[in-house]
Design an enzyme around this catalytic site. Sequence first.
Site: not given
Ligand code: AMP
Length: 114
Positions: A95, A99, A86, A101, A29
């Site tokens: 995003v 995914h 999430n 975490h 991340d």
């Molecule tokens: P969520 O709130 O579950 O949608 O989390 C999305 C996660 O994606 C966040 O923890 C961000 O820090 C991570 N994220 C966004 N863009 C990137 C990227 N280019 N590379 C790695 N992690 C990312």
Amino acid sequence: MDCIFCKIVEGTIPSKKVFENDHVVAFHDIQPAAPVHMLIIPKKHIAAMNDVAEEDLPLIGEIHQAALQIAREQGVAESGYRLINNCGKDSGQVVFHLHYHLLGGEKLGALNAK
Ligand code: AMP
Ligand code: ZN
């Protein structure tokens, strides 16, 4: 499609990958919330958990299998870790490519931290 995680899968956006097979990719991340913070994603674009179809269920198993391998490789399998998905507005999903975490490497805070 303008999806940041699809671009990571394609390699057009860089990432620090820790795992890859035919269906699943995992990478660091970009804003780690714990000493170990990886994102585990299917290569297939699925927007959110609400969109997981019956045909995708083997993929969810593969993601769990990858999570366990990564937890072992990152040295947190014994100390403990959390696998979080999430889904939707109230969860804080930002995003919209499915995914998970994987968090660990320290004593983690409350599940529903405000
Ligand atoms: P969520 O709130 O579950 O949608 O989390 C999305 C996660 O994606 C966040 O923890 C961000 O820090 C991570 N994220 C966004 N863009 C990137 C990227 N280019 N590379 C790695 N992690 C990312
Ligand atoms: Zn995508």
